[in-house]
Write a protein that holds these residues in place. Structure first.
Motif, PDB file in Angstrom:
ATOM      1  N   THR A   1       0.832  -1.212   0.000  1.00  0.00           N
ATOM      2  CA  THR A   1       0.000   0.000   0.000  1.00  0.00           C
ATOM      3  C   THR A   1       0.865   1.260   0.000  1.00  0.00           C
ATOM      4  OG1 THR A   1      -0.185  -0.172   2.424  1.00  0.00           O
ATOM      5  CG2 THR A   1      -1.982  -1.085   1.100  1.00  0.00           C
ATOM      6  N   SER A   2       2.025   1.200   0.648  1.00  0.00           N
ATOM      7  CA  SER A   2       2.936   2.353   0.626  1.00  0.00           C
ATOM      8  C   SER A   2       3.484   2.568  -0.779  1.00  0.00           C
ATOM      9  CB  SER A   2       4.091   2.141   1.611  1.00  0.00           C
ATOM     10  OG  SER A   2       3.614   2.051   2.939  1.00  0.00           O
ATOM     11  N   LEU A   3       3.839   1.470  -1.455  1.00  0.00           N
ATOM     12  CA  LEU A   3       4.330   1.573  -2.827  1.00  0.00           C
ATOM     13  C   LEU A   3       3.274   2.174  -3.746  1.00  0.00           C
ATOM     14  CD1 LEU A   3       6.369   0.901  -5.104  1.00  0.00           C
ATOM     15  CD2 LEU A   3       5.294  -1.354  -5.245  1.00  0.00           C
ATOM     16  N   VAL A   4       2.039   1.690  -3.632  1.00  0.00           N
ATOM     17  CA  VAL A   4       0.958   2.197  -4.481  1.00  0.00           C
ATOM     18  C   VAL A   4       0.694   3.673  -4.187  1.00  0.00           C
ATOM     19  CG1 VAL A   4      -1.500   1.984  -5.023  1.00  0.00           C
ATOM     20  CG2 VAL A   4      -0.098  -0.072  -4.747  1.00  0.00           C
ATOM     21  N   THR A   5       0.726   4.040  -2.906  1.00  0.00           N
ATOM     22  CA  THR A   5       0.501   5.437  -2.535  1.00  0.00           C
ATOM     23  C   THR A   5       1.547   6.344  -3.166  1.00  0.00           C
ATOM     24  OG1 THR A   5      -0.495   4.776  -0.422  1.00  0.00           O
ATOM     25  CG2 THR A   5       0.288   7.043  -0.606  1.00  0.00           C
TER      26      THR A   5
ATOM     27  N   HIS B   1      -0.196  11.311  -9.737  1.00  0.00           N
ATOM     28  CA  HIS B   1      -1.457  11.228 -10.473  1.00  0.00           C
ATOM     29  C   HIS B   1      -2.604  11.788  -9.619  1.00  0.00           C
ATOM     30  CE1 HIS B   1       0.438   8.578 -13.490  1.00  0.00           C
ATOM     31  NE2 HIS B   1       1.073   8.062 -12.454  1.00  0.00           N
ATOM     32  N   PHE B   2      -2.509  11.582  -8.312  1.00  0.00           N
ATOM     33  CA  PHE B   2      -3.525  12.121  -7.408  1.00  0.00           C
ATOM     34  C   PHE B   2      -3.450  13.640  -7.356  1.00  0.00           C
ATOM     35  CE2 PHE B   2      -4.686  13.519  -3.091  1.00  0.00           C
ATOM     36  CZ  PHE B   2      -6.006  13.074  -3.041  1.00  0.00           C
ATOM     37  N   LEU B   3      -2.241  14.197  -7.307  1.00  0.00           N
ATOM     38  CA  LEU B   3      -2.092  15.655  -7.275  1.00  0.00           C
ATOM     39  C   LEU B   3      -2.618  16.308  -8.552  1.00  0.00           C
ATOM     40  CD1 LEU B   3       1.456  16.146  -5.695  1.00  0.00           C
ATOM     41  CD2 LEU B   3      -0.781  16.412  -4.609  1.00  0.00           C
TER      42      LEU B   3
ATOM     43  N   THR C   1     -10.936   5.420 -10.804  1.00  0.00           N
ATOM     44  CA  THR C   1     -10.221   4.268 -10.259  1.00  0.00           C
ATOM     45  C   THR C   1      -8.886   4.684  -9.655  1.00  0.00           C
ATOM     46  OG1 THR C   1     -11.231   2.818 -11.923  1.00  0.00           O
ATOM     47  CG2 THR C   1      -9.291   1.997 -10.783  1.00  0.00           C
ATOM     48  N   THR C   2      -8.174   5.573 -10.333  1.00  0.00           N
ATOM     49  CA  THR C   2      -6.902   6.069  -9.814  1.00  0.00           C
ATOM     50  C   THR C   2      -7.096   6.821  -8.511  1.00  0.00           C
ATOM     51  OG1 THR C   2      -5.962   6.240 -12.042  1.00  0.00           O
ATOM     52  CG2 THR C   2      -4.910   7.527 -10.296  1.00  0.00           C
ATOM     53  N   PHE C   3      -8.076   7.705  -8.484  1.00  0.00           N
ATOM     54  CA  PHE C   3      -8.367   8.496  -7.279  1.00  0.00           C
ATOM     55  C   PHE C   3      -8.742   7.582  -6.112  1.00  0.00           C
ATOM     56  CE2 PHE C   3     -10.957  10.979  -4.400  1.00  0.00           C
ATOM     57  CZ  PHE C   3     -10.294  12.200  -4.342  1.00  0.00           C
TER      58      PHE C   3
ATOM     59  N   LEU D   1      -7.689   4.683  -0.914  1.00  0.00           N
ATOM     60  CA  LEU D   1      -7.787   3.414  -0.182  1.00  0.00           C
ATOM     61  C   LEU D   1      -6.417   2.938   0.297  1.00  0.00           C
ATOM     62  CD1 LEU D   1     -10.378   1.390  -2.311  1.00  0.00           C
ATOM     63  CD2 LEU D   1     -10.710   2.316  -0.025  1.00  0.00           C
ATOM     64  N   ASN D   2      -5.424   2.994  -0.582  1.00  0.00           N
ATOM     65  CA  ASN D   2      -4.101   2.504  -0.210  1.00  0.00           C
ATOM     66  C   ASN D   2      -3.435   3.400   0.828  1.00  0.00           C
ATOM     67  OD1 ASN D   2      -2.924   0.065  -1.994  1.00  0.00           O
ATOM     68  ND2 ASN D   2      -4.428   1.210  -3.191  1.00  0.00           N
ATOM     69  N   LEU D   3      -3.667   4.692   0.754  1.00  0.00           N
ATOM     70  CA  LEU D   3      -3.139   5.582   1.779  1.00  0.00           C
ATOM     71  C   LEU D   3      -3.764   5.271   3.135  1.00  0.00           C
ATOM     72  CD1 LEU D   3      -1.482   8.026   2.696  1.00  0.00           C
ATOM     73  CD2 LEU D   3      -3.400   9.488   1.984  1.00  0.00           C
ATOM     74  N   ALA D   4      -5.076   5.062   3.147  1.00  0.00           N
ATOM     75  CA  ALA D   4      -5.774   4.745   4.393  1.00  0.00           C
ATOM     76  C   ALA D   4      -5.281   3.422   4.979  1.00  0.00           C
ATOM     77  CB  ALA D   4      -7.282   4.689   4.147  1.00  0.00           C
ATOM     78  N   PHE D   5      -5.117   2.404   4.132  1.00  0.00           N
ATOM     79  CA  PHE D   5      -4.639   1.109   4.609  1.00  0.00           C
ATOM     80  C   PHE D   5      -3.191   1.199   5.092  1.00  0.00           C
ATOM     81  CE2 PHE D   5      -8.235  -0.895   2.338  1.00  0.00           C
ATOM     82  CZ  PHE D   5      -8.622  -1.796   3.320  1.00  0.00           C
ATOM     83  N   ALA D   6      -2.363   1.950   4.389  1.00  0.00           N
ATOM     84  CA  ALA D   6      -0.956   2.073   4.785  1.00  0.00           C
ATOM     85  C   ALA D   6      -0.835   2.698   6.171  1.00  0.00           C
ATOM     86  CB  ALA D   6      -0.195   2.907   3.763  1.00  0.00           C
TER      87      ALA D   6
END
Length: 285
Positions: free
Chosen positions: A181-185, A191-193, A210-212, A217-222
């Motif tokens: 999840t850290s890698l994905v974040t 892309h999020f910015l 999907t990107t957003f 989700l990955n930030l929250a899980f990380a």
């Protein structure tokens, strides 16, 4: 009073029933998050970047290799936790010593003769629901309906109790989930910015959404898994040694498996004996 107690027992029963019913739903939810993330990373962003050439292609190759490597380890650890029995008390098991109080003198056979479950001896632990003796750190799980060896908690995410026989796999699941999840974040951060800039973002509404969603989700899980992982690492270091949990063969430390030699030689891996870490001072608590 009697009526209130009956109501409480009924509410607890309903709660446990709900947790049992969440099993397949939680597995599908985990696979759903993995699927959305996979689509965002591989198909939407870094898969197409492979054909851009130059630095963009190099970064895409590195991200995709790391992403798939960690994903395999994450899913391997996850399904090992789900499918591995956390550990049950062997039939007709009787305590040989009082390890939780630090007493190592064996209990004589005469101490078991005529033993009643309601005796006041603190040297013997007994489960009233299972009608059996309990080894050290063994607890009854109301969701599973049985005693679990070295029970930590019943985890709805893995649809299983976390106990003696799958605790290592659970820690590895947390570890690889945090890394993935850290890698994905980090990979989706730019892309999020872009969503908050004035630049026009290429892609359809579905791919952008999907990107957003994947980033959030990955930030929250990380963040959540990091705190949980730190807590469990602290518990392991305070109560048992690394060898007791992960085995002596270092080749197996970072995969959800044990060597045959460790399974045969280390009592803690059987869920019945738990020597404490000699460096841990119990008087601090």
């Amino acid at each position: 009073m009697h009526r209130s107690g009956t109501t409480m027992a009924w509410n607890v029963f309903k709660f446990c029933t709900v947790l049992r019913g969440l099993g397949s739903i939680m597995i599908l939810l985990v696979l759903g998050v993995v699927g959305v993330t996979y689509y965002a990373v591989v198909f939407t962003n870094y898969g197409p970047a492979l054909f851009d050439g130059g630095l963009h292609s190099f970064i895409a190759v590195v991200v995709l290799i790391l992403f798939h490597f960690l994903l395999v380890l994450l899913l391997w650890s996850y399904f090992t936790v789900v499918l591995t029995d956390s550990g049950t008390v062997p039939p007709n098991w009787k305590p040989a010593s009082d390890e939780e109080r630090g007493e190592v003198d064996p209990l004589n056979e005469s101490e078991f003769d005529g033993l009643q479950p309601d005796l006041s001896s603190q040297r013997i632990r007994y489960c009233w629901k299972c009608n059996q003796f309990k080894p050290p750190r063994c607890h009854h799980c109301s969701v599973c309906g049985r005693c679990v060896l070295k029970m930590d908690h019943h985890c709805v995410w893995v649809v299983n109790c976390v106990g003696a026989l799958n605790y290592k796999y659970f820690l590895l699941f947390l570890f690889y989930t945090f890394l993935e999840t850290s890698l994905v974040t980090l990979a989706l951060f730019s892309h999020f910015l872009a969503f908050f800039s004035d630049e026009e973002i290429p892609g359809t509404t579905a791919t952008l959404a999907t990107t957003f969603l994947s980033f959030v989700l990955n930030l929250a899980f990380a963040l959540s898994v990091f705190g949980f992982l730190i807590m469990h690492v602290s518990l392991v270091s305070a109560n048992t040694t690394t060898i007791e949990v992960f085995g002596t063969d270092k080749r197996y430390w970072f995969i959800p498996a044990y060597s045959d030699e460790d399974l045969r030689r280390i009592p803690a891996l059987q869920g019945l004996e738990f020597p404490s870490n000699p460096d841990f001072d119990s008087e601090e608590f």
